[in-house]
Design a protein around this motif. Sequence first.
Motif, PDB file in Angstrom:
ATOM      1  N   GLY A  77      82.101  61.153  31.121  1.00  0.00           N
ATOM      2  CA  GLY A  77      83.083  60.958  32.176  1.00  0.00           C
ATOM      3  C   GLY A  77      83.961  59.749  31.922  1.00  0.00           C
ATOM      4  N   TRP A  78      83.395  58.700  31.331  1.00  0.00           N
ATOM      5  CA  TRP A  78      84.173  57.511  31.010  1.00  0.00           C
ATOM      6  C   TRP A  78      85.139  57.792  29.872  1.00  0.00           C
ATOM      7  CZ3 TRP A  78      84.049  54.307  26.528  1.00  0.00           C
ATOM      8  CH2 TRP A  78      84.743  53.097  26.675  1.00  0.00           C
ATOM      9  N   LEU A  79      84.703  58.551  28.876  1.00  0.00           N
ATOM     10  CA  LEU A  79      85.562  58.855  27.736  1.00  0.00           C
ATOM     11  C   LEU A  79      86.736  59.741  28.126  1.00  0.00           C
ATOM     12  CD1 LEU A  79      82.984  59.487  24.856  1.00  0.00           C
ATOM     13  CD2 LEU A  79      84.692  57.659  24.969  1.00  0.00           C
ATOM     14  N   ALA A 132      92.248  65.408  29.091  1.00  0.00           N
ATOM     15  CA  ALA A 132      92.566  65.393  27.665  1.00  0.00           C
ATOM     16  C   ALA A 132      93.424  64.176  27.318  1.00  0.00           C
ATOM     17  CB  ALA A 132      93.297  66.684  27.274  1.00  0.00           C
ATOM     18  N   GLY A 133      94.394  63.892  28.178  1.00  0.00           N
ATOM     19  CA  GLY A 133      95.205  62.699  27.964  1.00  0.00           C
ATOM     20  C   GLY A 133      94.395  61.429  28.121  1.00  0.00           C
ATOM     21  N   GLY A 134      93.454  61.430  29.080  1.00  0.00           N
ATOM     22  CA  GLY A 134      92.591  60.274  29.259  1.00  0.00           C
ATOM     23  C   GLY A 134      91.745  60.006  28.030  1.00  0.00           C
ATOM     24  N   TRP A 135      91.247  61.090  27.400  1.00  0.00           N
ATOM     25  CA  TRP A 135      90.462  60.916  26.173  1.00  0.00           C
ATOM     26  C   TRP A 135      91.311  60.320  25.053  1.00  0.00           C
ATOM     27  CZ3 TRP A 135      90.786  62.808  21.181  1.00  0.00           C
ATOM     28  CH2 TRP A 135      89.650  62.605  20.374  1.00  0.00           C
ATOM     29  N   ALA A 136      92.548  60.782  24.909  1.00  0.00           N
ATOM     30  CA  ALA A 136      93.424  60.252  23.854  1.00  0.00           C
ATOM     31  C   ALA A 136      93.675  58.764  24.050  1.00  0.00           C
ATOM     32  CB  ALA A 136      94.745  61.022  23.842  1.00  0.00           C
ATOM     33  N   ILE A 140      89.450  52.081  22.401  1.00  0.00           N
ATOM     34  CA  ILE A 140      88.240  51.714  21.661  1.00  0.00           C
ATOM     35  C   ILE A 140      88.613  51.206  20.269  1.00  0.00           C
ATOM     36  CG2 ILE A 140      86.143  52.635  20.608  1.00  0.00           C
ATOM     37  CD1 ILE A 140      85.935  54.539  23.011  1.00  0.00           C
ATOM     38  N   ALA A 141      89.564  51.864  19.621  1.00  0.00           N
ATOM     39  CA  ALA A 141      89.993  51.423  18.297  1.00  0.00           C
ATOM     40  C   ALA A 141      90.635  50.045  18.357  1.00  0.00           C
ATOM     41  CB  ALA A 141      90.979  52.435  17.707  1.00  0.00           C
ATOM     42  N   VAL A 171      86.362  43.882  28.205  1.00  0.00           N
ATOM     43  CA  VAL A 171      87.516  44.419  28.927  1.00  0.00           C
ATOM     44  C   VAL A 171      87.211  45.778  29.552  1.00  0.00           C
ATOM     45  CG1 VAL A 171      88.546  45.613  26.947  1.00  0.00           C
ATOM     46  CG2 VAL A 171      90.024  44.738  28.755  1.00  0.00           C
ATOM     47  N   PHE A 172      86.278  46.525  28.973  1.00  0.00           N
ATOM     48  CA  PHE A 172      85.975  47.868  29.473  1.00  0.00           C
ATOM     49  C   PHE A 172      85.175  47.866  30.776  1.00  0.00           C
ATOM     50  CE2 PHE A 172      86.508  49.012  24.880  1.00  0.00           C
ATOM     51  CZ  PHE A 172      87.645  49.793  25.059  1.00  0.00           C
TER      52      PHE A 172
END
Length: 303
Positions: free
Chosen positions: A3-5, A140-144, A150-151, A216-217
């Motif tokens: 859910g977070w990802l 899907a946009g949230g995952w992108a 993360i990177a 930060v997360f």
Amino acid sequence: MSGWLTEAVPRGRVAAFRTLVYLFVAADLVVFTPWVRARVDVPGELYHPLLIGRLLPLPTPTPALVGLLFWALLVLALLAATGRAPRLLGWTVFALYFEWMVVAMSYGKVDHDRVGLLVALAALPTAGRARHGDATRTEAGGWALRVTQIAVICTYFLAAWAKFRFGGLDWATGSVLARAIIRRGTELADLVAQVPHLLIVAQFGILAFELLSPVVFVLPERWRLATVGFFYSFHLVTVATITISFAPHLAAMTSFLPLEKVRPVVWARRLLARGGQPAVPDDAAAPPTALTGPEPAVGPATP
């Protein structure tokens, strides 16, 4: 964790991020890495491709190949910035820019400020269609956006790990910043260097900042945005003192920001609309005043 990802975000944010990233790719070709086209003039035996370039394998660059790569990537990045054919153009731009980076980084120097941007280019095609100003939310946009974030944070954290791996604690107590200032420092950096022990304190501060960056997360949104603002201020100081910009990293870091609120086209239309309205005199805008005294007589006047 899933859910977070895939935390849903407004499609307008994805559209704005997509436009910004692809416009940066076009700017990168002509502003930040135009020297890639000149490197192919050196003998081919000086080209030592990165591991991924050896595994695929990718060809040794030639002037014709790099020239074709440059123009194709420039045109397609500008087209992708419009949001059209997000998957087709997105995957094509990612593949071409990835090859551009392999060529750029296969002559002895590898920049770590490109990681977040490359991840963004790889993730954006999976986000699907998104229009500017669209408030509907998309996982899907949230995952992108999340994997790009993360990177970005891994770039900081792994930079600290590399410092300990190759320099140990001596990195913090040594003369790293002093050497950087001697090589490429500005007048502001010369003033900073004159303060006793300040560079050593700054080196410890950099290590602490990079190691703590994943925090930060877990911050509330307000504090998270303030922390990202601190990240940008850190890079502003870096540019002002030792002229290192980290521009691709800064572009990828906008994945943390509510970009859907920044709509320059709408602002421009509003400004044009205001500029096109005719000026209204002050007295025309004032409300009518009430008449005083008796109303005038109606009918023919009497002598």
